[in-house]
Scaffold this active site. Structure first.
Site: not given
Length: 484
Positions: A254-258
């Site tokens: 996900s985008k939160r993984s960076g």
């Protein structure tokens, strides 16, 4: 038949790693067999459209070397290649009405209130509304009356509720589902736009696509696609459904993984060619254990039958290692050109940046690592004198103070601060006193850098710092050791 694959992204933002892998595999499947790779922009979901996202798609394909043979900018005779432009030709409504005439689809006039009253089911962890075929029973006269009155409608696929549907995937084999699980999905929305699923089928057929490559989250939709192909009497394309990509915790990337998008990875200092190489191995493996491939080598080696069904783990440390290997193999001049912006961001004083680039090239894994390797050149950081203690070099604060005090006048009287001259001078001191090299070089390197790890040895650093700065730093080191 010549293989034709397509990459059909929606312009909704940055290109996700999973989407880039789909594009890469589609490109490799086509090029491995001398086929065509096509770009089609699927922009029918106007609510999710992001300004500038189409440019991101073009830029990403260019940077990764995935050159399309056909697309909005390269007409190969199957255009338009943008769905909103294709819609203006009336193609989707034409085919939807053909299905209505065949009894394979029907007009639905149900309003939001009625749809909200329908029962829901949990499918793949998501709550969906199951349509009850209410409007299928409308007479032809009722349908024509509603249309004449301008009543809002959608067109739904008419799927059977009994029996089974079987489709074949190249990786998963034959998959059979109960028709009772097939909802009557919408083909044409109330705004006149086709749904993603319907437009895909129409476009893939009319553009002569032979192989459809996509994530395995679309496996559940494939029976509905097949029923559309069969309703039209069209050949079904070869399906290749790709495994999920997860993070290190086996959660969906996900985008939160960076590091979920290609641009995220570029911003983190990775090379496009290293990213492509790594993503190729997220689900596919060659016959041997080789890991480093150029794009040309991937084209030659890629066999989609070797794609795994198991989820692929995106290991950022493995990508860092691979990126470092690309740095090591890179032409020094090219590395310098690419590293220059990162060097200039840290070093404002007059340094030999080309020499510094050469020192860090084999020591870093991403461009962002450069800062931590070279920031001491600009300014000596505060450091703990405990760094002077090194068991292997047999040094400690006391021995280091003695060495620094003895070499200081020697270095003060030396005018040639080239690496070779400094090394020769210090080796003379080492030889006279019967010391090991590290016994002397470790304290000097510590004093001039204030770092545990540096991209070069003591004399290499002093050459770049120059006489005045080197003497000042060694003097400061003596003061710190005396004060401890």
């Amino acid at each position: 038949m010549k293989i034709r694959t397509r990459y059909a992204p929606s312009p909704t933002g940055r290109m996700h790693v999973g989407n880039l892998r789909s594009a890469l595999y589609e490109f490799l499947i086509a090029k491995h067999e001398g086929g065509d790779f096509m770009l089609r922009i699927e922009d029918t979901d106007q609510e999710r459209f992001v300004e500038g996202a189409t440019e991101i798609i073009y830029r990403t394909l260019e940077m990764t070397g995935l050159v399309h043979d056909e697309g909005p900018d390269k007409d190969g005779g199957y255009g338009p290649y943008v769905q909103s432009e294709r819609m203006k030709t009336g193609i989707y409504m034409k085919y939807a009405q053909e299905l209505v005439e065949k009894g394979e689809a029907y007009y639905c006039f149900c309003d939001k209130e009625r749809l909200d009253s329908l029962k829901t089911e949990i499918v793949d962890g998501k709550e969906i509304t199951v349509y009850d075929k209410h409007c299928l029973s409308l007479s032809k006269e009722e349908v024509e009356k509603n249309l004449a009155e301008g009543k809002p409608f959608v067109i739904r696929q008419n799927n059977p509720t009994e029996g089974t549907t079987t489709f074949h995937d190249e990786l998963y084999g034959d998959i059979t589902v109960d028709n009772s699980e097939l909802d009557d999905m919408i083909l044409i929305k109330s705004d006149g736009y086709p749904t993603y699923n319907f437009a895909n089928v129409i476009d893939d057929h009319t553009m002569n696509i032979t192989h459809v490559v996509r994530g395995n989250e679309y496996l559940s939709s494939s029976p509905k696609y097949n029923r559309l192909y069969e309703a039209f009497g069209w050949d079904v394309p070869v399906y290749v459904h790709l495994p999920l990509i997860t993070d290190e915790n086996h959660k969906k990337l996900s985008k939160r993984s960076g590091h979920a998008s290609f641009e995220d990875l570029l911003e983190q200092g990775f090379l496009p060619e290293a990213v492509v190489n790594y993503i190729a191995l997220l689900g596919w493996s060659p016959e041997d254990n080789r890991e480093i491939f150029s794009l040309e080598e991937l084209i030659k080696e890629f066999d989609y039958h070797r794609i795994s069904k198991s989820p692929a783990v995106f290991d950022i440390q493995k990508l860092r290692w691979m990126n470092g290997e690309y740095f090591k193999a890179m032409d020094p001049e090219k590395f310098y050109e690419l590293a220059l912006p990162y060097l200039k961001e840290v070093l404002k004083k007059d340094f030999d940046l080309k020499k510094i680039a050469g020192m860090v090239q084999t020591r870093i894994e991403t461009f962002l690592d450069i800062k931590d390797h070279i920031d001491f050149f600009e300014e000596l950081p505060e450091y703990d004198v405990a760094m002077y203690t090194h068991k292997k070099m047999k040094t400690n604060a006391e021995t280091s103070l003695k060495v620094l005090e003895e070499v200081l006048p020697i270095l003060q009287s030396t005018d040639d601060y080239s690496n070779d001259a400094l090394y020769e001078t210090l080796c003379g001191y080492i030889s006279e006193n019967g010391y090991k090299n590290g016994y002397v070089m470790w304290p000097i390197r510590t004093a001039v850098s204030g770092k545990q790890m540096t991209p070069g040895g003591a004399t290499e650093l002093m050459e770049l710092l120059g006489k005045e700065e080197s003497i000042a730093r060694i003097t400061k080191g003596i003061e710190k050791l005396k004060a401890c």
